[in-house]
Design an enzyme around this catalytic site. Structure first.
Site, short mmCIF file in Angstrom:
data_model
loop_
_atom_site.label_atom_id
_atom_site.label_comp_id
_atom_site.label_asym_id
_atom_site.label_seq_id
_atom_site.Cartn_x
_atom_site.Cartn_y
_atom_site.Cartn_z
N ILE A 81 0.64 -1.15 -0.13
CA ILE A 81 -0.13 0.01 -0.18
C ILE A 81 0.91 1.25 -0.09
CG2 ILE A 81 -1.75 1.51 1.17
CD1 ILE A 81 -2.69 -1.34 -0.11
N LYS A 82 0.51 2.11 -0.84
CA LYS A 82 1.24 3.37 -0.93
C LYS A 82 0.48 4.64 -0.32
CE LYS A 82 3.90 5.21 -4.86
NZ LYS A 82 3.75 5.44 -6.59
N LEU A 83 1.23 5.13 0.50
CA LEU A 83 0.59 6.37 1.24
C LEU A 83 1.43 7.57 1.16
CD1 LEU A 83 0.02 4.36 4.84
CD2 LEU A 83 -1.86 5.10 2.92
#
Length: 216
Positions: A81-83
């Site tokens: 997951i890219k935040l």
């Protein structure tokens, strides 16, 4: 240094993966929007091909980021997951860490941001080279500084050199200590090419045909 493809074009990525040197893919909302497809379908197809697919959330508050991240992470174990590197992004990072979800913190533009993200629990940080160049600084210096800081303090967070615009960025990222470079398809094709390779191959084939009595 591992090589990722910075794209959401499944067919283009499939062609590049067949070459044997790609181990991951990074996407972002802009790249996904260009496909006109359901992001979940794109992420699933990509995760079948490579060991790492960075899927970026578009939610803005921490709770929604965590929910969206968990939804994407449930699609396939290879999805990371890219935040964004924001206070809300770091709070969401904590929530996803508690669920055992790997996280890539993106939009890193300073060594301090990279260090804070790593200490907050990021598995990956993505410093942007090209966009630093755009404002008159040397983007590769950012990779070098982050690499030195992580090595000095024994930080295991992986550095993904992002916003790579041309082959020189790619080589400089490798020399600066990036663990991974995420590269657009057009730059990858340029990395494969060299005029002397073409000239050499043409000469080898010509000499072979002449030596073997094959009509040229």
């Amino acid at each position: 240094m591992k090589i990722f493809v910075d794209s959401a074009d499944v067919e283009e990525i499939r062609k590049i993966v067949k070459l044997g040197f790609v181990s991951g893919v990074t996407t972002n909302p802009s790249l996904i929007a260009k496909t006109g497809r359901d992001p979940r379908e794109v992420y699933y197809e990509l995760a079948q091909m490579v060991e790492h697919v960075s899927a970026e959330v578009v939610s803005e508050d921490p709770e929604s980021m965590v929910r969206e991240g968990l939804e994407y992470a449930s699609i396939h174990p290879n999805i990371v997951i890219k935040l964004p590197m924001t206070p809300n992004g770091l709070m969401a990072l904590k929530g996803l860490n508690e669920k055992g979800v790997r996280v890539n913190i993106t939009l890193i533009f300073s060594p301090s941001q990279a260090l804070l993200a790593a200490r907050a629990g990021a598995d990956f940080v993505s410093p942007f080279i090209g966009r630093i160049d755009d404002i008159g600084y040397y983007g590769t210096d950012l990779i070098r500084q982050v690499s030195q800081i992580f090595a000095l303090h024994g930080i295991e967070t992986k550095i993904i050199a992002a916003s790579i615009r041309h082959p020189i960025h790619f080589i400089e990222a490798a020399l600066a200590g990036a663990h991974i470079a995420t590269v657009p398809p057009d730059v990858i094709w340029k990395l494969l090419q060299h005029p002397l390779t073409d000239i050499g191959l043409e000469k080898f084939l010509s000499d072979w045909k002449k030596g073997m009595g094959v009509n040229v």
